[in-house]
Design an enzyme around this catalytic site. Structure first.
Site, PDB file in Angstrom:
ATOM      1  N   GLY A 130       4.995 -10.709  15.335  1.00 41.00           N
ATOM      2  CA  GLY A 130       4.716  -9.444  14.878  1.00 41.00           C
ATOM      3  C   GLY A 130       5.731  -9.151  13.855  1.00 41.00           C
ATOM      4  O   GLY A 130       6.023  -9.900  12.653  1.00 41.00           O
ATOM      5  N   GLN A 336      -4.113  20.812  13.378  1.00 43.10           N
ATOM      6  CA  GLN A 336      -4.030  22.142  14.260  1.00 43.10           C
ATOM      7  C   GLN A 336      -4.096  23.078  13.235  1.00 43.10           C
ATOM      8  O   GLN A 336      -4.646  24.324  13.933  1.00 43.10           O
ATOM      9  CB  GLN A 336      -2.321  22.094  14.253  1.00 43.10           C
ATOM     10  CG  GLN A 336      -1.788  22.997  14.969  1.00 43.10           C
ATOM     11  CD  GLN A 336      -2.230  22.912  16.733  1.00 43.10           C
ATOM     12  OE1 GLN A 336      -2.458  21.988  17.077  1.00 43.10           O
ATOM     13  NE2 GLN A 336      -2.070  24.144  17.225  1.00 43.10           N
ATOM     14  N   GLU A 363       2.604  -3.906   7.741  1.00 41.84           N
ATOM     15  CA  GLU A 363       3.595  -4.207   6.575  1.00 41.84           C
ATOM     16  C   GLU A 363       4.860  -3.795   6.776  1.00 41.84           C
ATOM     17  O   GLU A 363       5.515  -3.683   6.146  1.00 41.84           O
ATOM     18  CB  GLU A 363       2.913  -3.588   5.190  1.00 41.84           C
ATOM     19  CG  GLU A 363       1.424  -4.186   4.875  1.00 41.84           C
ATOM     20  CD  GLU A 363       1.124  -4.058   3.390  1.00 41.84           C
ATOM     21  OE1 GLU A 363       2.220  -3.994   2.567  1.00 41.84           O
ATOM     22  OE2 GLU A 363      -0.025  -3.938   3.176  1.00 41.84           O
ATOM     23  N   THR A 365       6.828  -2.288  10.726  1.00 41.03           N
ATOM     24  CA  THR A 365       6.646  -1.081  11.385  1.00 41.03           C
ATOM     25  C   THR A 365       7.840  -0.018  10.753  1.00 41.03           C
ATOM     26  O   THR A 365       8.760  -0.661  10.041  1.00 41.03           O
ATOM     27  CB  THR A 365       6.902  -1.261  12.752  1.00 41.03           C
ATOM     28  OG1 THR A 365       8.412  -1.756  13.018  1.00 41.03           O
ATOM     29  CG2 THR A 365       6.105  -2.132  13.484  1.00 41.03           C
TER      30      THR A 365
END
Ligand SMILES: Cc1cc2nc3c(=O)[nH]c(=O)nc-3n(C[C@H](O)[C@H](O)[C@H](O)COP(=O)(O)OP(=O)(O)OC[C@H]3O[C@@H](n4cnc5c(N)ncnc54)[C@H](O)[C@@H]3O)c2cc1C
Ligand SMILES: Cc1cc2nc3c(=O)[nH]c(=O)nc-3n(C[C@H](O)[C@H](O)[C@H](O)COP(=O)(O)OP(=O)(O)OC[C@H]3O[C@@H](n4cnc5c(N)ncnc54)[C@H](O)[C@@H]3O)c2cc1C
Lengths: 385, 261
Positions: A130, A336, A363, A365
């Site tokens: 990853g 909210q 692309e 983290t």
């Protein structure tokens, strides 16, 4: 706000906006609900010349710059991140050919990509690779005039839908970082199949699948650049597209602001519109200010790339990092501001909030972006000493 | 296949306001668009060109600003545009408009098909299509919802009816008007928009199309608008209230009273 855009850039913005309003907004909730790939929208974008925006004219594209492309991404992202992910991943898959491909490869693939006749995907990630791309286990072995590919790529955007796949595979394990290479694999090649389509939290209209290679033989000519350059191809590709994820963030944030202010103006509590409460106004002010700051970082990175700057890693990483963290915060606050209505599927902001999350993950983290920025700062400080 | 599309520029509103003194539309401050039905006509012409080759020409009659509508047509992919603009055309009713357009079409020359929208959203008469065809002496079919095929010098189309549709075969050249069911208009292309931006639209005058001045504009318009007014609301309605069951019972009672059931 004046972003000093050229007449052509304004034209691109208007065109992408028209597609967003006419073709995407009416169907985005349904695409999201049913995990449906936006085939018709991609066709409309192709017809509008948006698929080949960043591809040189000699290969059938429009020959526009990075900022022009990002402006299109931003407008599409205002309406739907699922669609914009499909659109942006197409470029991600194209960059290895555009940046490193031979003239023959460019002539063979780019015109169809520019015309939107063929979609593209980029396959780097695997189950054990990853953030750490060096963990990839997919291999490509040269046998005569062919490479034999074995292994499984995971979470590949446009998987199953794309016709062209640019992938990274190990060609010589003993050479470490110099042991990987980039290849083009076409859909329909024997030994190349797709795993299950992922069921995702957001960007549900985009397709995310495994790519499964089982003794898949591809011609030697499908090697991109030279053997051993795989990680360089991957890193340059990600460098070039990274700030584009930032423009996705700017787009979805602006889209959420536009939706929630429209609603809040008409929502009356305590005998007045909720926008008359300073607490709400201050939220809106923070949301828009952060989004403008993000836009500045993204446009600045794009202009740096367009000016021919050699090293734009830090600028791209900062644009991606700040714009996507902003997107998450702003879409959450948009829910909210709308109260319970914002939480309901009758309004688009709950989807925008679900969609925005991926921008902090793919692309690279946002933790990895901080590492890129930090290391670059330390490197510079060391050089200056 | 050479196609001419009739394009009208209209105010972008479904609620047109009327100047009580002149009985004309108030256009000030209302942005202009291509009549929505004409967008379907343009789209169908482009699709026919993609299938059969040839050329699409958009034709409009209007004030100089109508060039904007033609530029939009170019951004969508139309090859050529013609603007009929001349003081002599001003004040035209449907008849004089059709005459001017038919003269414009004659001047353009060789064509296989003319496509117009079902009606304009401001005037709403649906007369210009059939009148223009009549003046050109070519067949006319209204309310086309599908073009089934084009072969040699004939065309087979589906005409929308209140119930179902007719399949009609016609010789070419002919003139058709289209309904919104026929297609989904495309958005412009970037290349088209760039082409439109640099396009200089030159206007054809009444002389250019060899038109008889007596048949043009206000002079050539047999229609006279005497008065324009919103129709009085139809009276004699009764609103029922209460539960659904009560309302149904009340309706049944009334119908029985009038011996209708
Ligand atoms: C919807 C979707 C689409 C995708 N599309 C593509 C695609 O088209 N092509 C492709 O190749 N990939 C694609 N990816 C993969 C994506 O790029 C990866 O998910 C991403 O790089 C992160 O890897 P990971 O998920 O394995 O997380 P991991 O690497 O397992 O990270 C887990 C956590 O640890 C943190 N972390 C890891 N290493 C470090 C470190 N050194 N320092 C600090 N923190 C660290 C991460 O930030 C994260 O918070 C896609 C993923 C998704 C979810
Ligand atoms: C899943 C779900 C379940 C629910 N279940 C129930 C239930 O069982 N029973 C029930 O009664 N309700 C229920 N609700 C409704 C919930 O209580 C309201 O959504 C919530 O109180 C917010 O009110 P609103 O949605 O009307 O937002 P609004 O009142 O319109 O408020 C919008 C925004 O304005 C702000 N705002 C409003 N008034 C002020 C003020 N005076 N000063 C500063 N800011 C203000 C709010 O912070 C909010 O951000 C539920 C909602 C959801 C989403």
């Amino acid at each position: 706000m004046d972003y000093l855009l050229t007449e052509e850039q304004l034209m691109i913005r208007d065109l992408a906006r028209q597609i967003a309003v006419e073709k995407i907004v009416p169907v985005r909730a349904e695409l999201d609900e049913h995990n449906k790939f936006p085939t018709d929208i991609m066709k409309a974008m192709a017809q509008a010349d948006l698929m080949g925006l960043y591809i040189p004219e000699e290969y059938g594209g429009m020959g526009r710059g990075t900022l022009d492309f990002y402006i299109a991404i931003e407008e599409i992202s205002k309406a739907c991140l699922g669609v914009s992910t499909t659109y942006a991943a197409n470029a991600l898959g194209t960059y290895p050919i555009l940046l490193f491909g031979s003239d023959e490869q460019k002539k063979k693939y780019l015109p169809d990509i520019a015309a939107g006749k063929k979609l593209v995907a980029f396959g780097l990630t695997e189950a054990n690779a990853g953030s750490d791309a060096s963990g990839i286990q997919t291999t490509a072995k040269l046998e005569g005039n062919e490479y034999v590919v074995n292994g499984t790529k995971q979470w590949i955007t446009n998987g199953g839908e794309a016709d062209i796949y640019t992938i990274i595979a190990i060609t010589d394990k003993s050479r470490g970082p110099r042991g990987a290479s980039a290849f083009v694999v076409e859909k329909g090649t024997p030994g190349f199949t797709f795993g299950k389509k992922e069921n995702k939290m957001g960007i549900r209209s985009s397709s995310t699948t495994e790519l499964i290679f089982n003794n898949c033989r591809i011609p030697k000519e499908n090697l991109i650049a030279k053997q051993g350059m795989g990680f360089i191809v991957a890193m340059k590709t990600l460098d070039s597209s990274r700030a584009g994820v930032g423009s996705q963030g700017v787009g979805v944030a602006q889209g959420a602001i536009d939706e929630c202010i429209k609603f809040a103006k008409g929502r009356v509590q305590f005998g007045q519109p909720v926008t008359s409460f300073q607490a709400v106004q201050h939220m809106l002010a923070d949301m828009q200010t952060m989004t403008e700051a993000a836009r500045s970082l993204v446009y600045n990175a794009a202009r740096m790339i367009d000016s021919g700057a050699k090293d734009f890693s830090r600028a791209s990483a900062m644009a991606k990092l700040f714009a996507t963290d902003t997107a998450m915060k702003v879409t959450t606050d948009a829910v909210q501001v709308m109260g319970g209505s914002g939480y309901m599927k009758e309004y688009p902001v709950e989807k925008m909030m679900r969609d925005a999350k991926i921008l902090q993950i793919y692309e690279g983290t946002n933790q990895i972006q901080r590492t890129v920025i930090g290391l670059d700062m330390v490197k510079e400080a060391t050089r200056q000493k | 296949m050479n196609i001419i599309v009739l394009v009208k520029q209209v105010p972008d509103t479904s609620e047109v306001k009327i100047n009580r003194e002149t009985n004309t539309l108030i256009r000030d401050g209302v942005p202009s668009i291509i009549n929505p039905f004409d967008m379907f006509a343009i789209e169908e012409a482009l699709r026919l060109r993609e299938k059969h080759g040839g050329k699409v020409t958009a034709l409009t009659m209007g004030p100089p600003q109508a060039a904007e509508a033609l530029k939009e047509a170019v951004s969508l992919g139309v090859d050529d545009v013609v603007l009929l603009s001349d003081r002599a055309f001003a004040g035209a009713d449907t008849w004089a408009t059709s005459y001017a357009l038919s003269m414009g079409i004659r001047k353009i020359g060789q064509y296989d098909l003319v496509i117009a929208g079902k009606q304009a959203i401001d005037g709403d008469t649906a007369q210009v299509g059939p009148e223009t065809a009549d003046m050109l002496g070519i067949p006319f079919i209204a309310y086309i919802r599908k073009i089934e095929k084009v072969e040699n010098d004939t065309m087979v189309v589906e005409r929308m009816m209140d119930e179902g549709y007719d399949v009609v075969e016609t010789s070419l050249p002919c003139l058709i008007t289209v309904v919104k069911e026929i297609n989904q208009p495309r958005v412009p292309s970037l290349k088209g928009k760039m082409k439109a931006k640099s396009l200089k639209v030159t206007a054809w005058s009444a002389k250019d199309v060899n038109a008889d001045e007596n048949k043009l504009g206000l002079k050539g318009s047999p229609t006279q608008v005497v008065r324009i007014f919103p129709p009085a609301p139809r009276g004699g309605r009764e609103m029922l209230s209460g539960s659904v069951a009560d309302q149904v019972a009340a309706v049944a009672k009334k119908l029985k009273e009038q011996s209708l059931i």
